[in-house]
Design an enzyme around this catalytic site. Structure first.
Site, PDB file in Angstrom:
ATOM      1  N   HIS A 125       0.899  -1.176  -0.086  1.00 27.91           N
ATOM      2  CA  HIS A 125      -0.017   0.085  -0.031  1.00 27.91           C
ATOM      3  C   HIS A 125       0.788   1.217   0.021  1.00 27.91           C
ATOM      4  O   HIS A 125       0.520   2.439   0.283  1.00 27.91           O
ATOM      5  CB  HIS A 125      -0.921   0.060   1.210  1.00 27.91           C
ATOM      6  CG  HIS A 125      -2.029  -1.140   1.049  1.00 27.91           C
ATOM      7  ND1 HIS A 125      -2.824  -1.649   2.005  1.00 27.91           N
ATOM      8  CD2 HIS A 125      -2.426  -1.778   0.172  1.00 27.91           C
ATOM      9  CE1 HIS A 125      -3.738  -2.721   1.655  1.00 27.91           C
ATOM     10  NE2 HIS A 125      -3.420  -2.453   0.349  1.00 27.91           N
ATOM     11  N   GLY A 194      -2.021  -8.997  12.678  1.00 27.80           N
ATOM     12  CA  GLY A 194      -2.597  -7.394  12.969  1.00 27.80           C
ATOM     13  C   GLY A 194      -3.156  -6.957  11.876  1.00 27.80           C
ATOM     14  O   GLY A 194      -3.005  -5.593  11.615  1.00 27.80           O
TER      15      GLY A 194
HETATM   16  C1  BJW Z   1      -3.848  -6.045  16.573  1.00 28.33           C
HETATM   17  C2  BJW Z   1      -3.390  -5.106  17.726  1.00 28.33           C
HETATM   18  C3  BJW Z   1      -2.029  -5.683  18.381  1.00 28.33           C
HETATM   19  C4  BJW Z   1      -4.877  -4.084  16.865  1.00 28.33           C
HETATM   20  N1  BJW Z   1      -1.762  -6.932  17.977  1.00 28.33           N
HETATM   21  N2  BJW Z   1      -3.308  -7.053  16.238  1.00 28.33           N
HETATM   22  C5  BJW Z   1     -12.434  -7.856  -3.410  1.00 28.33           C
HETATM   23  C6  BJW Z   1     -13.742  -7.850  -2.735  1.00 28.33           C
HETATM   24  C7  BJW Z   1     -14.524  -6.575  -2.314  1.00 28.33           C
HETATM   25  C8  BJW Z   1     -13.902  -5.490  -2.613  1.00 28.33           C
HETATM   26  C9  BJW Z   1     -12.728  -5.674  -3.165  1.00 28.33           C
HETATM   27  C10 BJW Z   1     -12.182  -6.653  -3.718  1.00 28.33           C
HETATM   28  N3  BJW Z   1     -11.118  -6.447  -4.382  1.00 28.33           N
HETATM   29  C11 BJW Z   1     -10.829  -4.885  -4.603  1.00 28.33           C
HETATM   30  C12 BJW Z   1     -11.862  -4.526  -3.591  1.00 28.33           C
HETATM   31  C13 BJW Z   1     -11.863  -3.100  -3.342  1.00 28.33           C
HETATM   32  C14 BJW Z   1     -10.974  -2.609  -2.253  1.00 28.33           C
HETATM   33  C15 BJW Z   1     -11.389  -3.177  -1.024  1.00 28.33           C
HETATM   34  O1  BJW Z   1     -10.766  -4.095  -0.660  1.00 28.33           O
HETATM   35  N4  BJW Z   1     -12.474  -2.753  -0.337  1.00 28.33           N
HETATM   36  C16 BJW Z   1     -12.825  -3.456   0.890  1.00 28.33           C
HETATM   37  C17 BJW Z   1     -12.985  -2.153   1.951  1.00 28.33           C
HETATM   38  C18 BJW Z   1     -14.257  -4.059   0.685  1.00 28.33           C
HETATM   39  N5  BJW Z   1      -9.527  -2.513  -2.613  1.00 28.33           N
HETATM   40  C19 BJW Z   1      -8.917  -1.830  -3.415  1.00 28.33           C
HETATM   41  O2  BJW Z   1      -9.487  -0.563  -3.800  1.00 28.33           O
HETATM   42  C20 BJW Z   1      -7.380  -1.814  -3.706  1.00 28.33           C
HETATM   43  N6  BJW Z   1      -7.375  -1.721  -4.917  1.00 28.33           N
HETATM   44  C21 BJW Z   1      -7.795  -2.546  -6.140  1.00 28.33           C
HETATM   45  O3  BJW Z   1      -8.529  -3.351  -5.758  1.00 28.33           O
HETATM   46  O4  BJW Z   1      -7.325  -2.095  -7.189  1.00 28.33           O
HETATM   47  C22 BJW Z   1      -8.117  -2.850  -8.323  1.00 28.33           C
HETATM   48  C23 BJW Z   1      -7.399  -2.040  -9.344  1.00 28.33           C
HETATM   49  C24 BJW Z   1      -6.560  -2.975 -10.523  1.00 28.33           C
HETATM   50  C25 BJW Z   1      -6.017  -2.373 -11.523  1.00 28.33           C
HETATM   51  C26 BJW Z   1      -5.964  -0.898 -11.731  1.00 28.33           C
HETATM   52  C27 BJW Z   1      -6.825  -0.323 -10.846  1.00 28.33           C
HETATM   53  C28 BJW Z   1      -7.402  -0.881  -9.738  1.00 28.33           C
HETATM   54  C29 BJW Z   1      -6.851  -0.867  -3.008  1.00 28.33           C
HETATM   55  C30 BJW Z   1      -6.666  -0.951  -1.395  1.00 28.33           C
HETATM   56  C31 BJW Z   1      -6.084   0.157  -0.910  1.00 28.33           C
HETATM   57  C32 BJW Z   1      -6.106   0.167   0.732  1.00 28.33           C
HETATM   58  N7  BJW Z   1      -5.416   1.467   1.162  1.00 28.33           N
HETATM   59  C33 BJW Z   1      -5.541   1.677   2.418  1.00 28.33           C
HETATM   60  C34 BJW Z   1      -5.291   3.074   3.060  1.00 28.33           C
HETATM   61  C35 BJW Z   1      -3.627   3.294   2.766  1.00 28.33           C
HETATM   62  C36 BJW Z   1      -3.000   4.809   2.889  1.00 28.33           C
HETATM   63  C37 BJW Z   1      -3.263   5.053   4.395  1.00 28.33           C
HETATM   64  O5  BJW Z   1      -2.456   4.940   5.029  1.00 28.33           O
HETATM   65  O6  BJW Z   1      -4.113   6.317   4.346  1.00 28.33           O
HETATM   66  O7  BJW Z   1      -4.693   0.808   3.209  1.00 28.33           O
HETATM   67  S1  BJW Z   1      -7.240   1.199   3.374  1.00 28.33           S
HETATM   68  C38 BJW Z   1      -6.253   0.847   4.981  1.00 28.33           C
HETATM   69  O8  BJW Z   1      -6.989  -0.693   5.147  1.00 28.33           O
HETATM   70  C39 BJW Z   1      -4.851   0.617   4.591  1.00 28.33           C
HETATM   71  C40 BJW Z   1      -4.319  -0.448   5.428  1.00 28.33           C
HETATM   72  O9  BJW Z   1      -3.310  -0.942   4.816  1.00 28.33           O
HETATM   73  C41 BJW Z   1      -5.661  -1.444   4.973  1.00 28.33           C
HETATM   74  C42 BJW Z   1      -5.857  -2.733   5.798  1.00 28.33           C
HETATM   75  O10 BJW Z   1      -6.141  -2.222   7.028  1.00 28.33           O
HETATM   76  P1  BJW Z   1      -5.692  -3.142   8.229  1.00 28.33           P
HETATM   77  O11 BJW Z   1      -3.992  -3.172   8.318  1.00 28.33           O
HETATM   78  O12 BJW Z   1      -6.083  -4.680   8.262  1.00 28.33           O
HETATM   79  O13 BJW Z   1      -6.225  -2.328   9.475  1.00 28.33           O
HETATM   80  P2  BJW Z   1      -7.477  -2.361  10.206  1.00 28.33           P
HETATM   81  O14 BJW Z   1      -7.517  -1.157  11.287  1.00 28.33           O
HETATM   82  O15 BJW Z   1      -8.340  -2.779   9.624  1.00 28.33           O
HETATM   83  O16 BJW Z   1      -7.200  -3.608  11.315  1.00 28.33           O
HETATM   84  C43 BJW Z   1      -6.404  -3.707  12.489  1.00 28.33           C
HETATM   85  C44 BJW Z   1      -6.180  -5.022  13.062  1.00 28.33           C
HETATM   86  O17 BJW Z   1      -5.286  -5.197  13.943  1.00 28.33           O
HETATM   87  C45 BJW Z   1      -7.728  -5.384  13.734  1.00 28.33           C
HETATM   88  O18 BJW Z   1      -8.111  -6.774  13.357  1.00 28.33           O
HETATM   89  C46 BJW Z   1      -7.069  -5.261  15.064  1.00 28.33           C
HETATM   90  O19 BJW Z   1      -7.924  -6.402  15.955  1.00 28.33           O
HETATM   91  C47 BJW Z   1      -5.689  -5.664  15.035  1.00 28.33           C
HETATM   92  N8  BJW Z   1      -4.875  -5.270  16.236  1.00 28.33           N
HETATM   93  N9  BJW Z   1      -4.057  -4.010  17.565  1.00 28.33           N
HETATM   94  C48 BJW Z   1      -2.334  -7.744  17.158  1.00 28.33           C
HETATM   95  N10 BJW Z   1      -1.483  -4.968  19.292  1.00 28.33           N
END
Ligand code: BJW
Length: 255
Positions: A125, A194
């Protein structure tokens, strides 16, 4: 929070010790104990205060570039002085002790794995400290000579600088994604730590690993969307469990 049964921790350690290749996917929870907010945690997560579509899409940036730029500027500022925690360190130390066995894939944009000494991290990302041009750069677009502003712009054509992260609807860096897909297809154990497992294609890597015959091991303080496909789930904070799983010495009883 429930605590991991010692037997499961020992079993998970044995899986990792016996694995020829290990793929690790990390999410924002791994940096939580360094003081970096996660996205979806109800009280402290970034999305608790903001809607993703208002800030983490290209459309949001085009609609209100100053608001999005300022949000990232604030997050960049807060990252100054933040240090890797014991979880980042355990991953880096393991790779140093056992070269070639572990591929580290991260959704995190904070650079803490690299700061801990991990090399070759596959960043899906992007990098919050980097900037890139919003529109295809013209010859006049030189980041070193961008006109200051929120955001800075090209003095020649007005193109805007934007954070070098991957927003919703944007393609992930193709080489990093392809390398990550190869690593999970070629691993014996995939450790997913995480992450809520809600964002694709990153979360799809765990499915790919499982389909390819790997054992999938989840580490999280809470249930995640990937629990259903995991062979085992370890409940607890990554800064404690990653060292217990990957450390050179035996884990303490009751860890
Ligand atoms: C602990 C803890 C501790 C706490 N110890 N644990 C298939 C199905 C449905 C939708 C889609 C699909 N494929 C694609 C999509 C669309 C979309 C998507 O996924 N949408 C969903 C919301 C449904 N995906 C996209 O749009 C992606 N692009 C794409 O698919 O492009 C296609 C394409 C192809 C060719 C040309 C053009 C396009 C892009 C996704 C980009 C995500 N970006 C972000 C922002 C980054 C910038 C920023 O920082 O601002 O990335 S969103 C955000 O979520 C960030 C993160 O990396 C990402 C994941 O989040 P994460 O790390 O899981 O955080 P949390 O908060 O959700 O979870 C934290 C966890 O930690 C929790 O479980 C806690 O319990 C735990 N935790 N403390 C251990 N101490």
């Amino acid at each position: 929070m429930s605590h991991t049964a010692p037997i499961l921790l020992d079993t998970a350690r044995a899986w990792l010790q016996g694995a020829r290749r290990i793929a690790v996917l990390t999410g924002s929870g791994v940096s939580a104990e360094s003081g970096v907010p996660t996205f979806r945690d109800a009280q402290t997560g970034l999305w608790a205060r903001f809607r993703p579509e208002d800030l983490a899409t290209e459309a949001a940036f085009r609609r209100d570039p100053r608001r999005v730029w300022d949000w990232y500027a604030e997050r960049r500022e807060k990252l100054r002085g933040v240090l890797p925690n014991a979880g980042h360190q355990a991953l880096a130390d393991f790779a140093r002790r056992q070269p070639g066995r572990l591929t580290l894939i991260t959704q995190n944009v904070d650079g803490l794995h690299q700061q801990a000494g991990s090399q070759g991290v596959l960043c899906l990302h992007g990098d919050i400290t980097a900037n890139r041009w919003l529109d295809r750069p013209r010859p006049c677009c030189d980041p070193a000579h961008a006109a200051p502003g929120r955001p800075p712009r090209c003095p020649g054509c007005g193109n805007l600088l934007r954070p070098g992260v991957v927003w919703f609807g944007e393609e992930l860096p193709p080489q990093a994604l392809a390398a990550a897909q190869r690593a999970v297809q070629d691993c014996d154990v995939m450790l997913v730590a995480g992450t809520a497992g809600a964002v694709y294609p990153a979360a799809g890597l765990a499915h790919l690993a499982r389909d390819g015959g790997a054992r999938v091991l989840l580490l999280n303080i809470e249930p995640s969307e990937l629990d259903g496909i995991a062979h085992a789930v370890l409940r607890g904070p990554s800064a404690r469990l990653l060292p217990a799983l990957l450390g050179a010495s035996e884990p303490a009883q009751g860890a």
